[in-house]
Design an enzyme around this catalytic site. Structure first.
Site, PDB file in Angstrom:
ATOM      1  CD  GLU A   1     -22.929  -0.162  38.561  1.00  0.00           C
ATOM      2  OE1 GLU A   1     -23.950   0.109  38.958  1.00  0.00           O
ATOM      3  OE2 GLU A   1     -21.992  -1.236  38.142  1.00  0.00           O
TER       4      GLU A   1
ATOM      5  CE1 TYR B   1     -21.608   3.112  34.255  1.00  0.00           C
ATOM      6  CE2 TYR B   1     -22.076   4.253  36.044  1.00  0.00           C
ATOM      7  CZ  TYR B   1     -21.594   2.514  35.885  1.00  0.00           C
ATOM      8  OH  TYR B   1     -20.620   1.888  35.846  1.00  0.00           O
TER       9      TYR B   1
ATOM     10  CG  HIS C   1     -19.326   0.402  30.561  1.00  0.00           C
ATOM     11  ND1 HIS C   1     -20.908   0.226  30.511  1.00  0.00           N
ATOM     12  CD2 HIS C   1     -19.316   1.069  32.177  1.00  0.00           C
ATOM     13  CE1 HIS C   1     -21.511  -0.421  31.271  1.00  0.00           C
ATOM     14  NE2 HIS C   1     -20.646  -0.134  32.177  1.00  0.00           N
TER      15      HIS C   1
ATOM     16  CD  GLU D   1     -22.062  -4.783  42.618  1.00  0.00           C
ATOM     17  OE1 GLU D   1     -22.341  -4.999  43.476  1.00  0.00           O
ATOM     18  OE2 GLU D   1     -22.927  -4.581  41.430  1.00  0.00           O
TER      19      GLU D   1
ATOM     20  CB  CYS E   1     -28.487   2.627  33.568  1.00  0.00           C
ATOM     21  SG  CYS E   1     -27.237   2.650  35.026  1.00  0.00           S
TER      22      CYS E   1
ATOM     23  CB  CYS F   1     -25.230  -1.902  29.177  1.00  0.00           C
ATOM     24  SG  CYS F   1     -26.290  -1.938  31.389  1.00  0.00           S
TER      25      CYS F   1
ATOM     26  CB  THR G   1     -21.726  -5.130  37.065  1.00  0.00           C
ATOM     27  OG1 THR G   1     -21.726  -4.085  37.500  1.00  0.00           O
ATOM     28  CG2 THR G   1     -23.403  -5.226  36.999  1.00  0.00           C
TER      29      THR G   1
ATOM     30  CB  CYS H   1     -26.680  -1.953  38.314  1.00  0.00           C
ATOM     31  SG  CYS H   1     -25.943  -3.065  37.312  1.00  0.00           S
TER      32      CYS H   1
HETATM   33  C1  LIG Z   1     -20.727  -1.255  40.992  1.00  0.00           C
HETATM   34  C2  LIG Z   1     -19.256  -1.586  40.591  1.00  0.00           C
HETATM   35  C3  LIG Z   1     -19.537  -1.641  39.396  1.00  0.00           C
HETATM   36  C4  LIG Z   1     -18.684  -2.739  38.358  1.00  0.00           C
HETATM   37  N1  LIG Z   1     -18.388  -3.326  37.735  1.00  0.00           N
HETATM   38  C5  LIG Z   1     -17.804  -3.548  36.730  1.00  0.00           C
HETATM   39  C6  LIG Z   1     -17.868  -4.551  35.374  1.00  0.00           C
HETATM   40  O1  LIG Z   1     -19.284  -5.098  35.395  1.00  0.00           O
HETATM   41  N2  LIG Z   1     -17.048  -5.086  34.975  1.00  0.00           N
HETATM   42  C7  LIG Z   1     -15.275  -4.209  34.968  1.00  0.00           C
HETATM   43  O2  LIG Z   1     -14.911  -4.392  33.861  1.00  0.00           O
HETATM   44  N3  LIG Z   1     -15.421  -3.503  36.076  1.00  0.00           N
HETATM   45  C8  LIG Z   1     -16.055  -2.573  37.098  1.00  0.00           C
HETATM   46  N4  LIG Z   1     -16.554  -2.322  38.070  1.00  0.00           N
HETATM   47  C9  LIG Z   1     -14.778  -1.735  38.337  1.00  0.00           C
HETATM   48  C10 LIG Z   1     -14.844  -0.331  38.125  1.00  0.00           C
HETATM   49  O3  LIG Z   1     -13.938   0.278  35.964  1.00  0.00           O
HETATM   50  C11 LIG Z   1     -13.746   0.488  38.532  1.00  0.00           C
HETATM   51  O4  LIG Z   1     -14.217   0.479  39.982  1.00  0.00           O
HETATM   52  C12 LIG Z   1     -12.644   1.956  38.163  1.00  0.00           C
HETATM   53  O5  LIG Z   1     -12.437   1.480  37.322  1.00  0.00           O
HETATM   54  C13 LIG Z   1     -12.316   2.238  40.139  1.00  0.00           C
HETATM   55  O6  LIG Z   1     -10.676   0.814  39.783  1.00  0.00           O
HETATM   56  P1  LIG Z   1     -10.586   1.047  41.665  1.00  0.00           P
HETATM   57  O7  LIG Z   1     -12.080   0.508  42.214  1.00  0.00           O
HETATM   58  O8  LIG Z   1      -9.471  -0.317  41.263  1.00  0.00           O
HETATM   59  O9  LIG Z   1     -10.786   2.183  41.869  1.00  0.00           O
HETATM   60  P2  LIG Z   1      -9.105   2.400  42.244  1.00  0.00           P
HETATM   61  O10 LIG Z   1      -7.744   2.179  41.249  1.00  0.00           O
HETATM   62  O11 LIG Z   1      -8.841   1.487  43.551  1.00  0.00           O
HETATM   63  O12 LIG Z   1      -9.275   3.536  43.043  1.00  0.00           O
HETATM   64  C14 LIG Z   1      -9.314   4.533  44.212  1.00  0.00           C
HETATM   65  C15 LIG Z   1      -8.657   5.647  43.722  1.00  0.00           C
HETATM   66  O13 LIG Z   1      -7.500   5.714  43.362  1.00  0.00           O
HETATM   67  C16 LIG Z   1      -7.418   6.621  42.287  1.00  0.00           C
HETATM   68  N5  LIG Z   1      -5.857   6.140  41.441  1.00  0.00           N
HETATM   69  C17 LIG Z   1      -5.662   4.386  40.697  1.00  0.00           C
HETATM   70  N6  LIG Z   1      -4.667   4.432  40.305  1.00  0.00           N
HETATM   71  C18 LIG Z   1      -4.077   5.593  40.359  1.00  0.00           C
HETATM   72  C19 LIG Z   1      -3.057   6.350  39.599  1.00  0.00           C
HETATM   73  N7  LIG Z   1      -1.957   5.350  38.915  1.00  0.00           N
HETATM   74  N8  LIG Z   1      -2.693   7.449  39.322  1.00  0.00           N
HETATM   75  C20 LIG Z   1      -3.535   8.314  40.305  1.00  0.00           C
HETATM   76  N9  LIG Z   1      -4.377   8.357  40.948  1.00  0.00           N
HETATM   77  C21 LIG Z   1      -4.842   6.302  41.412  1.00  0.00           C
HETATM   78  C22 LIG Z   1      -8.246   6.908  41.746  1.00  0.00           C
HETATM   79  O14 LIG Z   1      -8.572   7.693  40.971  1.00  0.00           O
HETATM   80  C23 LIG Z   1      -9.464   6.693  42.637  1.00  0.00           C
HETATM   81  O15 LIG Z   1      -9.277   8.041  43.150  1.00  0.00           O
HETATM   82  C24 LIG Z   1     -17.482  -1.708  38.657  1.00  0.00           C
HETATM   83  C25 LIG Z   1     -17.319  -0.818  39.542  1.00  0.00           C
HETATM   84  C26 LIG Z   1     -18.360  -0.626  40.819  1.00  0.00           C
HETATM   85  C27 LIG Z   1     -17.858   0.278  41.839  1.00  0.00           C
HETATM   86  S1  SF4 Z   2     -25.100   0.770  32.568  1.00  0.00           S
HETATM   87 FE1  SF4 Z   2     -25.778   1.269  34.225  1.00  0.00          FE
HETATM   88  S2  SF4 Z   2     -27.448  -0.551  34.376  1.00  0.00           S
HETATM   89 FE2  SF4 Z   2     -24.822  -1.503  33.130  1.00  0.00          FE
HETATM   90  S3  SF4 Z   2     -24.012  -2.527  34.144  1.00  0.00           S
HETATM   91 FE3  SF4 Z   2     -23.170  -0.874  34.259  1.00  0.00          FE
HETATM   92  S4  SF4 Z   2     -23.938   0.401  36.380  1.00  0.00           S
HETATM   93 FE4  SF4 Z   2     -25.250  -1.149  35.785  1.00  0.00          FE
END
Ligand SMILES: Cc1cc2nc3c(=O)[nH]c(=O)nc-3n(C[C@H](O)[C@H](O)[C@H](O)COP(=O)(O)OP(=O)(O)OC[C@H]3O[C@@H](n4cnc5c(N)ncnc54)[C@H](O)[C@@H]3O)c2cc1C
Ligand code: SF4
Length: 482
Positions: free
Chosen positions: A446, A296, A292, A257, A298, A104, A191, A100
């Protein structure tokens, strides 16, 4: 562009006074930390490649505000061609870094806040779009890294922000002052934050009137007073501190992250892009996730590396001619190209928002990200299948190079006679990195959750699926009369 080269970039990071914590200690100089350096290398590559004449077209663009040449990561999409170029660039950078490259999220955030703030101003007579344009001019001129921050910790997911037991589970305005606002809360999973100069905050999900204090978008420097960054652990992260290039798998590049806490952070008025207009939160969230999801692509680039590594692992142990191996490599390629197809498709079907900025086709963008949530896992499974068990049981580089026992490792882990054991071990470590190690954070989890968990895409697909229209089509063909 003020920050042009890798050197400019690292020097600019050195000037930041980040309040960054890792393993219970404050990190005095993040740019010199062995766990952070690979991720900094990946971001700095977005500067380096922009200087390479061969890739200028994908890596740079012309600013619609100034007519000047800018890094494409700071560009507002002006056409479907711009959207397509983004997708191609994502694949290219994925191929070159196998991780990553972090830049982006900020780019997609800039684009969604740009078009949404235009529409908020049109309805409310506010000046958010002017504020965003001023911020954008600075970003295009200086070329900093902007972290895109959407995801709140969210506490009890069944409750909206204003009903949470702890009101800080979603980032909110806690004070309104004549010169700006004070915000409190946090953004999770951020990220590349340690490699960023600015953080652009957006709300995380649709909100009702009672959530007004949570409907806020703004940008502040990453070292603004009150910001605390708590670095996230990745699988096998401390291997980067052991001094072994081989054991890391991808020793040059990586991602990271972190949890970013906003402990009463002041935001001046000119850096605010939304402030209480709850009816526009859904638009901002959808436009961001819409942009966004095809970013992906990427993962397609990383997938290319993983497919290559898998093919090499087969070559090195003499199974590359086996029909099931050839077929699995074809299947991996088909899955990877399917992700790419949907990323390109949603871009070519893009449309102009009232601000002039282009938006992707939502249905196809959601199909793209949904493919990503599944196909990367399938590709990783095939890679592990062909790599064999050695990928997870092989001894360390230190053992391999040890004067007393190294020759055993060399002898017993050789595959085909013509290929030195070291080549085989290096490739298996790369596959381990991408499927189980620190690279798997980017390639697998991710892919699952970044830009929204699978259910978020299914909700959009259900909403946009237009089943009534499809029923009408069926009735017309079958001559079913109501
Ligand atoms: C490696 C990585 C990089 C990331 N980078 C960024 C970033 O740079 N900026 C950023 O803003 N975000 C980032 N994210 C966040 C990403 O957008 C979130 O992980 C994603 O939106 C899911 O949220 P959560 O992780 O809180 O999951 P959770 O909300 O904990 O979800 C867990 C499960 O519960 C379910 N769920 C959640 N809420 C509900 C609901 N209300 N009703 C029913 N089911 C539900 C989901 O569908 C899922 O199956 C990143 C995530 C990862 C893993
Ligand atoms: S689009 Fe891909 S490379 Fe860019 S921040 Fe998200 S996961 Fe990372």
């Amino acid at each position: 562009m003020k920050i042009k080269t890798r050197r400019d970039y690292i020097e600019s990071l050195r000037k930041l006074k980040l309040n960054l914590w890792m393993f219970g200690e404050r990190v005095a100089s993040p740019v010199d930390h062995p766990i952070i350096i690979p991720s900094m290398n990946a971001v700095s590559f977005t500067y380096e490649l922009a200087l390479d004449a061969q890739h200028e077209d994908l890596m740079t663009a012309t600013s619609h505000l100034t007519g000047k040449k800018i890094n494409r990561f700071t560009h507002i999409f002006q056409s479907t061609e711009d959207l397509v170029k983004k997708v191609r660039r994502q694949r290219l950078l994925g191929q070159k870094t196998a991780c990553c490259f972090q830049r982006c999220v900020g780019m997609d955030a800039l684009n969604s806040v740009y078009s949404t703030s235009f529409e908020i101003d049109a309805k409310h007579g506010t000046t958010y779009h002017q504020n965003l344009k001023k911020f954008l001019l600075y970003v295009q001129e200086e070329n900093p890294v902007v972290d895109g921050a959407m995801t709140d910790p969210k506490g009890d997911r069944s409750l909206p922000p204003h009903q949470q037991e702890d009101p800080d589970m979603y980032l909110r305005v806690v004070e309104r002052r004549p010169d700006g606002i004070v915000v409190r809360g946090a953004k999770a999973h951020q990220t590349g934050i340690a490699n960023s100069h600015e953080i652009l905050v957006m709300p995380t999900s649709s909100m009702a009137e009672k959530d007004k204090e949570y409907a806020v978008s703004f940008a502040v420097p990453t070292d603004a007073p009150g910001i605390v960054i708590i670095f996230g652990r990745q699988s096998c992260d401390t291997r980067k501190m052991e001094g072994s290039e081989m054991d890391v798998g991808n020793s040059v590049f990586g991602g990271h992250e972190a949890l970013v806490v906003f402990d009463n952070v002041f935001v001046p008025h000119e850096r605010i892009f939304m402030n209480g207009e709850t009816e526009f939160v859904g638009m901002m969230v959808e436009r961001f996730s819409g942009h966004h999801r095809p970013s992906y692509a990427c993962k397609v680039g990383v997938g290319d590396v993983l497919i290559g590594a898998t093919a090499l692992s087969a070559d090195y142990c003499g199974v590359s001619k086996a029909s099931h191996v050839r077929d699995k490599l074809v299947e991996m390629t088909h899955l990877n190209e399917t992700i790419y197809s949907s990323a390109l498709a949603c871009s070519t079907e893009g449309w102009a928002t009232p601000s002039g900025a282009y938006q992707i086709d939502q249905m196809l963008a959601n199909v793209c990200k949904h493919n990503v949530t599944r196909f990367t896992y399938d590709i990783a499974r095939f890679a592990e299948d062909i790599a064999g068990g050695l990928m997870v049981t092989m001894p360390s580089e230190k053992d391999f190079r040890h004067p007393q026992i190294g020759h055993y490792v060399d002898k017993y882990f050789k595959g085909v006679a013509a290929v030195p054991t070291e080549k085989r071990l290096r490739i298996l470590r790369l596959i381990e990195n991408l499927t189980l190690g620190s690279g798997a954070v980017g390639y697998r989890t991710e892919s699952m959750h970044g830009a929204g968990s699978p259910q978020a895409q299914r909700i959009m697909i259900a909403r946009l699926g237009n089943f009534d229209y499809k029923k009408k089509l069926a009735k017309a063909i079958a001559k079913v009369k109501d």
